[in-house]
Write an enzyme that holds these catalytic residues in place. Structure first.
Site, PDB file in Angstrom:
ATOM      1  N   GLY A  46       0.780  -1.239   0.000  1.00  0.00           N
ATOM      2  CA  GLY A  46       0.000   0.000   0.000  1.00  0.00           C
ATOM      3  C   GLY A  46       0.805   1.279   0.000  1.00  0.00           C
ATOM      4  N   ASP A 108      -2.761   1.154  12.012  1.00  0.00           N
ATOM      5  CA  ASP A 108      -4.092   0.759  12.478  1.00  0.00           C
ATOM      6  C   ASP A 108      -3.950   0.132  13.869  1.00  0.00           C
ATOM      7  OD1 ASP A 108      -6.942   0.386  11.780  1.00  0.00           O
ATOM      8  OD2 ASP A 108      -6.477  -1.726  11.595  1.00  0.00           O
ATOM      9  N   LYS A 136      -4.650   5.832  12.617  1.00  0.00           N
ATOM     10  CA  LYS A 136      -5.985   5.607  13.189  1.00  0.00           C
ATOM     11  C   LYS A 136      -5.810   5.249  14.664  1.00  0.00           C
ATOM     12  CE  LYS A 136      -7.382   2.581   9.735  1.00  0.00           C
ATOM     13  NZ  LYS A 136      -8.368   1.680   9.103  1.00  0.00           N
ATOM     14  N   ASP A 164      -5.497  -0.290  -0.880  1.00  0.00           N
ATOM     15  CA  ASP A 164      -6.534  -1.113  -1.508  1.00  0.00           C
ATOM     16  C   ASP A 164      -7.596  -1.613  -0.556  1.00  0.00           C
ATOM     17  OD1 ASP A 164      -4.828  -3.043  -0.140  1.00  0.00           O
ATOM     18  OD2 ASP A 164      -5.915  -4.558  -1.280  1.00  0.00           O
TER      19      ASP A 164
HETATM   20  P1  IMP Z   1      -1.995  -2.825  11.566  1.00  0.00           P
HETATM   21  O1  IMP Z   1      -0.983  -3.913  11.651  1.00  0.00           O
HETATM   22  O2  IMP Z   1      -3.322  -3.226  12.142  1.00  0.00           O
HETATM   23  O3  IMP Z   1      -1.512  -1.495  12.122  1.00  0.00           O
HETATM   24  O4  IMP Z   1      -2.363  -2.643  10.054  1.00  0.00           O
HETATM   25  C1  IMP Z   1      -1.556  -2.022   9.199  1.00  0.00           C
HETATM   26  C2  IMP Z   1      -1.830  -2.484   7.793  1.00  0.00           C
HETATM   27  O5  IMP Z   1      -3.170  -2.951   7.603  1.00  0.00           O
HETATM   28  C3  IMP Z   1      -1.666  -1.322   6.859  1.00  0.00           C
HETATM   29  O6  IMP Z   1      -0.341  -1.183   6.425  1.00  0.00           O
HETATM   30  C4  IMP Z   1      -2.596  -1.706   5.743  1.00  0.00           C
HETATM   31  O7  IMP Z   1      -1.932  -2.563   4.856  1.00  0.00           O
HETATM   32  C5  IMP Z   1      -3.714  -2.453   6.421  1.00  0.00           C
HETATM   33  N1  IMP Z   1      -4.816  -1.534   6.731  1.00  0.00           N
HETATM   34  C6  IMP Z   1      -5.164  -1.035   7.945  1.00  0.00           C
HETATM   35  N2  IMP Z   1      -6.186  -0.179   7.854  1.00  0.00           N
HETATM   36  C7  IMP Z   1      -6.501  -0.123   6.532  1.00  0.00           C
HETATM   37  C8  IMP Z   1      -7.465   0.639   5.778  1.00  0.00           C
HETATM   38  O8  IMP Z   1      -8.243   1.448   6.301  1.00  0.00           O
HETATM   39  N3  IMP Z   1      -7.451   0.444   4.430  1.00  0.00           N
HETATM   40  C9  IMP Z   1      -6.606  -0.419   3.809  1.00  0.00           C
HETATM   41  N4  IMP Z   1      -5.675  -1.117   4.469  1.00  0.00           N
HETATM   42  C10 IMP Z   1      -5.628  -0.981   5.812  1.00  0.00           C
HETATM   43 MG    MG Z   2       0.307  -2.176   4.777  1.00  0.00          MG
END
Ligand code: IMP
Ligand code: MG
Length: 184
Positions: A46, A108, A136, A164
């Site tokens: 992404g 996230d 977020k 995506d």
């Molecule tokens: P985390 O490990 O939960 O912090 O997630 C991080 C990864 O999840 C990001 O690098 C994205 O690839 C994916 N991700 C988290 N939120 C979104 C979103 O709102 N849209 C698309 N991909 C997301």
């Molecule tokens: Mg990612």
């Protein structure tokens, strides 16, 4: 006759112009707060549009980082994280003794960047800083504070500018949120 599933509805969130302004501002912040040589470790997939814009914005500030990529995935085809972070392929870059700026599209739950940070520290990175286009904070499950942030948003699933939903929308020039309730 087979019917196509309905298309996913989206609403614009940040325009291409707003994104460009934030990327330029982040580059200025990185130039001021993280001077000297460093390696950008960009988390695919992404991040590819953001990373391409950021490295050129850094150039405008006289900063010329090296760049490498790592593919980390915790999301499948859905909007909910599976929880486990996996590295795809090899990460061959030698980070021992290097100052590293991890660059990701979205922070996230924090699991992905916690994994990346630990992996780079274990491989001997001297210093690791985090830069994300979108944060977020209300979704966080692992304590993590990014040093450089483009936009802070609430609990929305976003797409566009490289990001995506099930491989759709990466080509959108702006950031949008998915309208449908996400299956969380
Ligand atoms: P985390 O490990 O939960 O912090 O997630 C991080 C990864 O999840 C990001 O690098 C994205 O690839 C994916 N991700 C988290 N939120 C979104 C979103 O709102 N849209 C698309 N991909 C997301
Ligand atoms: Mg990612």
């Amino acid at each position: 006759m087979a019917t196509n599933p309905p298309p996913h509805q989206i609403s614009p969130l940040f325009s291409a112009e707003e994104i460009a302004a934030r990327v330029a501002a982040i580059a200025g912040e990185v130039a001021a707060a993280f001077p000297g040589e460093f390696l950008m470790v960009c988390v695919l997939k992404g991040v590819f549009v953001f990373a391409a814009d950021l490295i050129r914005a850094l150039h405008d500030h006289g900063v010329h980082p090296k760049i490498t990529f790592v593919t980390l995935a915790s999301y499948g085809g859905a909007t909910e994280s599976s929880g486990a972070v996996r590295m795809q392929g090899e990460f061959a870059a030698n980070v021992a003794g290097q100052r590293v700026l991890i660059v990701d599209d979205i922070l996230d739950t924090g699991r992905t960047l916690a994994y990346a940070k630990q992996m780079l520290s274990e491989r001997g990175a001297e210093e690791v800083r985090l830069c994300v286009l979108v944060d977020k904070p209300v979704r966080r499950e692992v304590a993590l504070e990014p040093e450089f942030v483009g936009f802070t948003i609430g609990d929305h699933f976003i797409v566009g500018y490289g990001i995506d939903f099930a491989e759709e929308f990466r080509d959108l020039p702006y950031l949008a949120k998915l309208d449908q309730a996400t299956p969380r």
